[in-house]
Design an enzyme around this catalytic site. Structure first.
Site: not given
Ligand SMILES: Cc1ncc(COP(=O)(O)O)c(C=O)c1O
Length: 370
Positions: A183-184
């Site tokens: 998700v980064k």
């Protein structure tokens, strides 16, 4: 046609990423090979940092940072509670004590005044967390660190691609840590990196990443020798070439992604203006990396349930770390950081990732306000 489920964040993978990974799979080096150094150089070139040490996770990057700074038993490290537990866990791994300082209610970023009040003769370092992708007030934190002779660490796991007063995240603290979880801002599957301008710290972190051994397999191969010694109690925190090839390929698209994340955030801001749902504030003179889009709403739990029922993967970031049962077992008590605790009751993370459509932001807002 049914509407797709909207997670709060997700990776963007294209054919160029797949090609880069396949090239490494066909090469001689799957780990400790040239793709690792190439990824480190790519992130250094992007951020302007002098040295980067790529490791197996953001957590591993935080741990080698603390070890390289010689944090140990008897030491205190100041951290915010509004973060993932890994930030303060890295302090515990070294036998030191995390001291939680409260955050600014506008941004949920570490409040320099709270940090100043938390400094004791045992304090060794301050860790700022660029929560949601917004850089902390690094000038204020640096001034405090200088005045008291403390190390300054940026947990920038949310903020690759952000800027503070014209300077890129990666150069704002003595050591900056990134995570490359899916998700980064950029992903390697799992992965992390510690950046610094200090060659000694970089060398020490590199050493700790590879068992505390004096040379890597690639260095021994190049030298045609076999000899190595272990001189510190290090770890296997290596990241492999397959992951780094993905990371380097992703970096090429990071600027466009940060643009897109900011455009989606502006769309949310405009749609929520004047409603009971209040986005966190964005401070002037920064570039927000927009890892998370966080709002405050008094009836958070009912809105959370309604949005999940509508196929919208809202989330909560974060329970103040010291309220976790493990931290409670160490003696931390509720009431320590009232601003963080009040925020925790109200915060909701809305979906935001570069591949989201404008119409999907409108859908989230419609459900949120209905
Ligand atoms: C603020 C923060 N710090 C540290 C970490 C740890 O990173 P990783 O999951 O790569 O170990 C994360 C990841 O969720 C994070 O959000």
């Amino acid at each position: 046609m049914s509407e797709r489920f909207l997670p709060y964040g997700r990776q963007s993978i294209d054919d160029s990423d797949i090609k880069a990974v396949v090239e490494v799979l066909k090469s001689d080096w799957l780990t400790t090979g040239p793709a690792v150094a190439h990824f480190e150089e790519t992130v250094c070139a992007f951020t302007g940092a002098a040295h980067a040490v790529a490791v197996s996770s953001g957590t591993a990057a935080l741990h080698v940072t603390m070890m390289a700074l010689d944090i140990g038993p008897g030491d205190e490290v100041i951290v915010p509670p509004v973060t993932f537990a890994a930030t303060s866990n890295a302090v515990l791994y070294c036998g030191a004590r995390p001291v939680f300082a409260d955050v600014d209610p506008r941004t949920l970023l570490l409040d320099p005044e709270a940090v100043a009040a938390a400094i004791t003769p045992r304090t060794r370092a301050i860790v700022g967390v660029d929560y949601a992708g917004q850089p902390c007030d690094w000038d204020a934190l640096r001034a405090l660190a200088r005045r008291h002779g403390l190390a300054l660490v940026a947990d920038a796991c949310h903020a690759l691609g952000g800027e503070y007063r014209g300077r890129r995240v990666g150069t704002l603290a003595d050591v900056t840590v990134f995570s490359f979880h899916p998700v980064k801002p950029v992903t390697t599957g799992e992965g992390g990196m510690a950046l610094t301008d200090d060659p000694g710290l970089a060398e020490r972190m590199r050493h700790l990443r590879g068992h505390g051994i004096t040379s890597t397999a690639a260095q021994r191969e190049a030298a045609g020798g076999w000899f190595y010694e272990m001189t510190s109690l290090g770890y296997n925190y290596r990241i492999c070439d397959i992951q780094c090839a993905l990371g380097t390929s992703q970096m090429a698209r990071l600027p466009g992604w940060v643009e897109r994340r900011n455009a989606l955030a502006r769309r949310y801001d405009a749609a929520l203006a004047g409603t009971a749902v209040r986005p966190l504030e964005t401070l002037p003179d920064i570039r927000h990396a927009r890892h998370l889009y966080v709002v405050r709403t008094p009836d958070r739990d009912s809105r959370f349930r309604a949005l999940r029922a509508a196929g919208i993967g809202v989330n909560v970031h974060y329970i103040p770390v010291y309220l976790h049962p493990y931290y409670r077992s160490l003696g931390y008590e509720p009431g320590l950081c009232p601003v963080s605790e009040a925020a925790f009751a109200e915060i909701l993370t809305l979906p935001l990732w570069p591949g989201m459509e404008d119409g999907e932001v409108d859908r989230v807002v419609r459900e949120l306000l209905s």
